[in-house]
Design a protein around this motif. Sequence first.
Motif, PDB file in Angstrom:
ATOM      1  N   ALA A 272       0.836  -1.200   0.000  1.00 30.96           N
ATOM      2  CA  ALA A 272       0.000   0.000   0.000  1.00 30.96           C
ATOM      3  C   ALA A 272       0.871   1.250   0.000  1.00 30.96           C
ATOM      4  N   LYS A 273       1.961   1.220   0.756  1.00 32.53           N
ATOM      5  CA  LYS A 273       2.877   2.364   0.814  1.00 32.53           C
ATOM      6  C   LYS A 273       3.517   2.606  -0.552  1.00 32.53           C
ATOM      7  N   VAL A 274       3.919   1.526  -1.222  1.00 30.91           N
ATOM      8  CA  VAL A 274       4.522   1.659  -2.553  1.00 30.91           C
ATOM      9  C   VAL A 274       3.516   2.249  -3.535  1.00 30.91           C
ATOM     10  N   ARG A 275       2.266   1.780  -3.485  1.00 34.28           N
ATOM     11  CA  ARG A 275       1.231   2.337  -4.379  1.00 34.28           C
ATOM     12  C   ARG A 275       1.028   3.828  -4.098  1.00 34.28           C
ATOM     13  N   GLN A 276       1.021   4.219  -2.834  1.00 33.66           N
ATOM     14  CA  GLN A 276       0.837   5.623  -2.466  1.00 33.66           C
ATOM     15  C   GLN A 276       2.001   6.473  -2.983  1.00 33.66           C
ATOM     16  N   ILE A 277       3.218   5.990  -2.803  1.00 35.32           N
ATOM     17  CA  ILE A 277       4.391   6.736  -3.273  1.00 35.32           C
ATOM     18  C   ILE A 277       4.384   6.824  -4.792  1.00 35.32           C
ATOM     19  N   ALA A 278       4.017   5.730  -5.461  1.00 38.34           N
ATOM     20  CA  ALA A 278       3.942   5.744  -6.930  1.00 38.34           C
ATOM     21  C   ALA A 278       2.939   6.795  -7.407  1.00 38.34           C
ATOM     22  N   GLN A 279       1.825   6.918  -6.701  1.00 40.59           N
ATOM     23  CA  GLN A 279       0.830   7.934  -7.069  1.00 40.59           C
ATOM     24  C   GLN A 279       1.389   9.341  -6.847  1.00 40.59           C
ATOM     25  N   GLN A 280       2.112   9.532  -5.757  1.00 44.62           N
ATOM     26  CA  GLN A 280       2.715  10.834  -5.492  1.00 44.62           C
ATOM     27  C   GLN A 280       3.739  11.189  -6.568  1.00 44.62           C
ATOM     28  N   ILE A 281       4.524  10.199  -6.986  1.00 51.29           N
ATOM     29  CA  ILE A 281       5.498  10.426  -8.053  1.00 51.29           C
ATOM     30  C   ILE A 281       4.780  10.768  -9.354  1.00 51.29           C
ATOM     31  N   GLU A 282       3.699  10.061  -9.634  1.00 49.39           N
ATOM     32  CA  GLU A 282       2.902  10.342 -10.833  1.00 49.39           C
ATOM     33  C   GLU A 282       2.412  11.790 -10.830  1.00 49.39           C
ATOM     34  N   ASN A 283       2.014  12.273  -9.654  1.00 56.01           N
ATOM     35  CA  ASN A 283       1.523  13.642  -9.531  1.00 56.01           C
ATOM     36  C   ASN A 283       2.610  14.678  -9.781  1.00 56.01           C
TER      37      ASN A 283
END
Length: 155
Positions: A125-136
């Motif tokens: 879940a943390k990796v998915r959250q960070i990936a979304q932040q990077i996408e942003n």
Amino acid sequence: MFNHLCGESALEKVVLVTSKWGRDSERDFHKREGELKGKHWKTMMDGGARVERLVSGEEQASAWGIVRSILDRVETREIHQTHAARQLRAQLEQMIEAQTQMLASEADAVAGNEEAKTQLQEQEAKVRQIAQQIENLKVSLPKRLARWIKLVMGG
């Protein structure tokens, strides 16, 4: 050909990656790497390119190590970093840490350890959250190309 395409000044930013390290084989990888360095890649290495190894069976960890070494090298050049670049670096470091923790928990989770399964899910879940932040933080393609060209040209 590579030197002509990118120019001599870009060579210090080049990382050449060899693979298949750690495999049991009759092939002498040290000899082959020496041949690549001394013959085929010599001009690039003389210009500042460097060689990293991707280890078989540890691909993810060694790939992240290569990424980390690239980020460290860029940081030590004291390139002016935008707020977004600093955030991106911090998030990539968090992702590397989360991936490392996931790898440590994965074997225990497969073996049926419930606590390890919970930790693995939390890290995923943390990796998915960070990936979304990077996408942003992504910048438009023209801006990324302009920054890349400026970086490669030594600006």
